[in-house]
Design a protein around this motif. Structure first.
Motif, PDB file in Angstrom:
ATOM      1  N   ALA A 220       0.611  -1.095   0.074  1.00 44.93           N
ATOM      2  CA  ALA A 220      -0.004   0.180   0.168  1.00 44.93           C
ATOM      3  C   ALA A 220       0.797   1.249  -0.002  1.00 44.93           C
ATOM      4  O   ALA A 220       0.553   2.216  -0.725  1.00 44.93           O
ATOM      5  N   ILE A 259       1.082 -22.258   2.933  1.00 47.83           N
ATOM      6  CA  ILE A 259       1.188 -20.717   2.309  1.00 47.83           C
ATOM      7  C   ILE A 259       0.341 -19.814   3.056  1.00 47.83           C
ATOM      8  O   ILE A 259      -0.173 -18.617   2.601  1.00 47.83           O
ATOM      9  N   MET A 262       2.856 -16.686   5.477  1.00 44.66           N
ATOM     10  CA  MET A 262       4.200 -16.848   5.042  1.00 44.66           C
ATOM     11  C   MET A 262       5.201 -15.579   5.297  1.00 44.66           C
ATOM     12  O   MET A 262       4.664 -14.562   5.807  1.00 44.66           O
ATOM     13  N   GLU A 269      -3.597  -5.229  -3.658  1.00 46.58           N
ATOM     14  CA  GLU A 269      -4.004  -4.018  -2.842  1.00 46.58           C
ATOM     15  C   GLU A 269      -4.583  -3.031  -3.692  1.00 46.58           C
ATOM     16  O   GLU A 269      -4.230  -2.693  -4.737  1.00 46.58           O
ATOM     17  N   TYR A 315      -3.664   2.258  11.684  1.00 46.37           N
ATOM     18  CA  TYR A 315      -4.222   3.284  10.732  1.00 46.37           C
ATOM     19  C   TYR A 315      -5.748   3.395  10.393  1.00 46.37           C
ATOM     20  O   TYR A 315      -6.128   4.260   9.465  1.00 46.37           O
ATOM     21  N   ARG A 339      -8.839   3.796   6.038  1.00 47.08           N
ATOM     22  CA  ARG A 339      -7.686   4.059   6.358  1.00 47.08           C
ATOM     23  C   ARG A 339      -7.688   5.583   6.755  1.00 47.08           C
ATOM     24  O   ARG A 339      -6.479   6.136   7.046  1.00 47.08           O
ATOM     25  N   ARG A 379      -3.002 -16.560  -0.046  1.00 49.63           N
ATOM     26  CA  ARG A 379      -4.091 -16.940   0.661  1.00 49.63           C
ATOM     27  C   ARG A 379      -5.115 -17.395  -0.245  1.00 49.63           C
ATOM     28  O   ARG A 379      -5.930 -18.318  -0.039  1.00 49.63           O
TER      29      ARG A 379
HETATM   30  N1  GAP Z   1      -2.290  -3.083   3.666  1.00 46.26           N
HETATM   31  C1  GAP Z   1      -3.186  -3.642   4.748  1.00 46.26           C
HETATM   32  C2  GAP Z   1      -2.510  -4.901   5.048  1.00 46.26           C
HETATM   33  O1  GAP Z   1      -1.332  -5.306   4.709  1.00 46.26           O
HETATM   34  P1  GAP Z   1      -3.181  -6.945   6.262  1.00 46.26           P
HETATM   35  O2  GAP Z   1      -4.467  -7.503   6.874  1.00 46.26           O
HETATM   36  O3  GAP Z   1      -1.930  -7.052   7.276  1.00 46.26           O
HETATM   37  O4  GAP Z   1      -3.658  -5.586   5.764  1.00 46.26           O
HETATM   38  C3  GAP Z   1      -3.777  -7.988   4.024  1.00 46.26           C
HETATM   39  O5  GAP Z   1      -2.909  -8.131   4.909  1.00 46.26           O
HETATM   40  C4  GAP Z   1      -3.967  -9.484   3.552  1.00 46.26           C
HETATM   41  O6  GAP Z   1      -2.644  -9.928   3.328  1.00 46.26           O
HETATM   42  C5  GAP Z   1      -4.453 -10.397   4.469  1.00 46.26           C
HETATM   43  O7  GAP Z   1      -5.876 -10.351   4.383  1.00 46.26           O
HETATM   44  C6  GAP Z   1      -4.034 -11.761   4.033  1.00 46.26           C
HETATM   45  O8  GAP Z   1      -4.474 -12.248   2.829  1.00 46.26           O
HETATM   46  C7  GAP Z   1      -2.464 -11.351   3.254  1.00 46.26           C
HETATM   47  N2  GAP Z   1      -1.479 -11.746   4.550  1.00 46.26           N
HETATM   48  C8  GAP Z   1      -1.100 -10.952   5.326  1.00 46.26           C
HETATM   49  N3  GAP Z   1      -0.010 -11.538   5.960  1.00 46.26           N
HETATM   50  C9  GAP Z   1       0.294 -12.662   5.427  1.00 46.26           C
HETATM   51  C10 GAP Z   1       1.292 -13.746   5.553  1.00 46.26           C
HETATM   52  N4  GAP Z   1       2.195 -13.528   6.482  1.00 46.26           N
HETATM   53  N5  GAP Z   1       1.119 -14.820   4.490  1.00 46.26           N
HETATM   54  C11 GAP Z   1       0.231 -14.655   3.544  1.00 46.26           C
HETATM   55  N6  GAP Z   1      -0.612 -13.640   3.363  1.00 46.26           N
HETATM   56  C12 GAP Z   1      -0.565 -12.828   4.303  1.00 46.26           C
END
Ligand code: GAP
Length: 516
Positions: A220, A259, A262, A269, A315, A339, A379
């Motif tokens: 983002a 996965i 990860m 986004e 945020y 946000r 995911r």
């Molecule tokens: N910009 C907002 C943001 O990053 P987040 O809820 O922390 O928000 C968004 O992450 C999406 O990223 C989650 O809904 C998930 O699908 C994916 N995500 C976050 N952390 C992850 C991880 N460690 N491994 C795989 N996917 C991840």
């Protein structure tokens, strides 16, 4: 649940066996929570990204796409709050030397208490049958209401501790609930402390703090810092959006479930810039648009649900997850966040550069508010595979072919669209015809050519890869220029003229079927 755990294990080994996903650097025993996508996995992943990109950028004339760098000026992460607040509460077990997220240990304990209540309710339902009044039972049964009250009290306390970043309080909850190391049963914990999830590295020619760079933990920020560049060069007016797909990195304390979580992953986004005050209207609208995007794939409505955030990220002023019923339970698949002007306002103040939109109609300048949709590509991959993975008996088949494993992928997402199979490989006239058909079809979409093994085994292999159509070239083909086309899910076979093949398959795999 045991059955679902079993399914999950099967999905993981299916991914390895059929070239979807391998553990990273496997010859060195792998690297925890890092994975490589194989030939079919990368095709499927690219198709997921295309589905998302087209639905954002192609179908909305007020959304444009960018591809920003992973490295950003270190001040970016100060302004975004990630240096100070992108932390997870970490706790070590002194005996097992294992590391855990304290909030997750507590959430698991809450889930166990809630499970006890659910079990009592299920027992009562079986006992009372049709006359069972679940609401009344929840309120009046002393044991059930005690469990529910207890889980609520702990959840409330956890929320307070997380919102206030109160590590001591988290430690107290661990002690009070006598939470033990899930692997060893030891309760010998260190104190809970904050752990920043960003990976860092050093810029080549600058020593010390000045040269400290971070691998972006979300895509983002590349959008926020380019907000005015994009707005001016594309002449967009508010409301408009910027979309991006790219890698993100998080040093997750506990990375598990394949996965799902990860350390290196990909995000898709979209930041939607709106007039202050309009954000809740667009928040609701993006909630429903994103749910429709998931449902269009044919995912059962009972497998998806909204879940409002209890602990808002640093945020956000409103946030909801779209959760999917993974084999290990309902978990976050996508986040939709309001946000506010948090990011743009902080970037403006730290950079000293104005990040405001000038509205020519009202002659006002303002920092827009932002509604974000954020989904992990990996995911989504896991959700799609979990939904597609099917084991079934094949009617009228015997021996090894009596059972089949197939991936019921939407044809637009399937890695290979069509397999071309000569009935026999030792008949040159069949092989020659099949190769000619293959050469024609591969110009339009990804095809596989296979002439090894019996035809039944070749069908099974394509079923396991999720290939929606198999074309078989037989002796009739040589007579009348027709082939059989077998459909993966129904296994029905129809005879069609060769010169109609490309168009027939193109129609079936078209993105139009998802966007209509
Ligand atoms: N910009 C907002 C943001 O990053 P987040 O809820 O922390 O928000 C968004 O992450 C999406 O990223 C989650 O809904 C998930 O699908 C994916 N995500 C976050 N952390 C992850 C991880 N460690 N491994 C795989 N996917 C991840």
């Amino acid at each position: 649940m045991a059955q679902n755990e079993d399914v999950f294990k099967k999905i993981v080994s299916h991914c390895k066996e059929y070239g979807f996903i391998y553990p990273s650097s496997e010859i060195y025993d792998g690297l925890s929570a890092v994975y490589d996508y194989g030939p079919y996995g990368s095709e499927l992943k690219n198709n997921i990204k295309t589905y998302w990109w087209k639905s954002m950028v192609q179908l909305n004339d007020n959304i444009v796409g960018i591809d920003a760098a992973i490295f950003m000026h270190p001040k970016t992460w100060k302004a975004s709050g990630h240096v100070d607040a992108f932390n997870d509460p970490l706790v070590d077990n002194k005996d097992s030397k294992k590391r855990y997220r304290a909030d997750q240990l507590i959430e698991d304990a809450i889930a166990k208490i809630e499970n006890k209540a659910e079990k009592e309710i299920e027992k009562a339902r079986a006992r009372f049958g049709e006359n069972f009044d679940e609401k009344l039972y929840r309120e009046t049964n002393p044991r059930v209401s005690e469990y529910l009250m207890k889980s609520k009290t702990i959840q409330d306390k956890l929320n307070v501790a997380m919102t206030q970043n109160n590590m001591e309080m988290l430690g107290e909850i661990l002690q009070e609930l006598e939470i033990a190391d899930p692997d060893t049963g030891s309760r010998n914990w260190t104190e809970v402390r904050q752990f920043n999830l960003m990976f860092n590295t050093q810029l080549g020619n600058i020593a010390g703090e000045e040269g400290k760079l971070y691998l972006r933990p979300e895509t983002a920020q590349g959008i926020f810092v380019n907000f005015l560049n994009v707005q001016k060069t594309t002449r967009q007016k508010i409301p408009f959006g910027i979309a991006q797909i790219g890698k993100a990195f998080r040093n997750e304390i506990v990375a598990r479930q394949f996965i799902f979580r990860m350390r290196e992953f990909e995000q898709m986004e979209m930041q939607f810039f709106v007039k202050p005050g309009d954000e809740m209207k667009y928040y609701e609208s993006w909630k429903s648009q994103r749910m429709k995007w998931h449902l269009a794939l044919g995912t059962g409505a009972n497998k998806l649900r909204f879940h409002d955030h209890e602990n808002l990220a640093h945020y956000a002023n409103a946030a909801v997850d779209i959760q999917f019923a993974f084999p290990f339970g309902f978990k976050e698949l996508e986040g939709i966040h309001s946000r506010t002007d948090f990011d743009l306002k902080n970037h403006q103040s730290l950079s000293g550069k104005k990040l405001q939109f000038f509205d020519p109609e009202t002659n006002e300048s303002y920092i827009p508010y932002v509604v974000e949709t954020s989904i992990g590509c990996d995911r989504m991959f896991l959700a799609i595979l979990s939904e597609a993975y099917t084991e079934e008996m094949v009617p009228d088949a015997e021996g090894a072919e009596a059972q089949r494993v197939l991936l019921k992928l939407h044809p637009a997402l399937a890695p290979i669209k069509c397999a071309v199979l000569p009935l026999l490989k030792n008949k040159p006239e069949l092989v020659e015809k099949a190769k000619k058909i293959m050469d024609e079809l591969k110009i339009s979409f990804l095809c596989a050519y296979d002439d090894k093994d019996a035809i039944g085994r070749r069908y099974r292999r394509q079923d396991a890869l999720g290939t929606p159509y198999c074309i078989t070239i037989d002796f009739d083909t040589l007579e009348n220029n027709t082939v059989t086309m077998r459909e993966r899910d129904s296994m029905t076979q129809t005879r069609i003229p060769i010169d109609e093949l490309t168009k027939t398959i193109e129609d079936k795999i078209s993105w139009r079927n998802l966007f209509k």
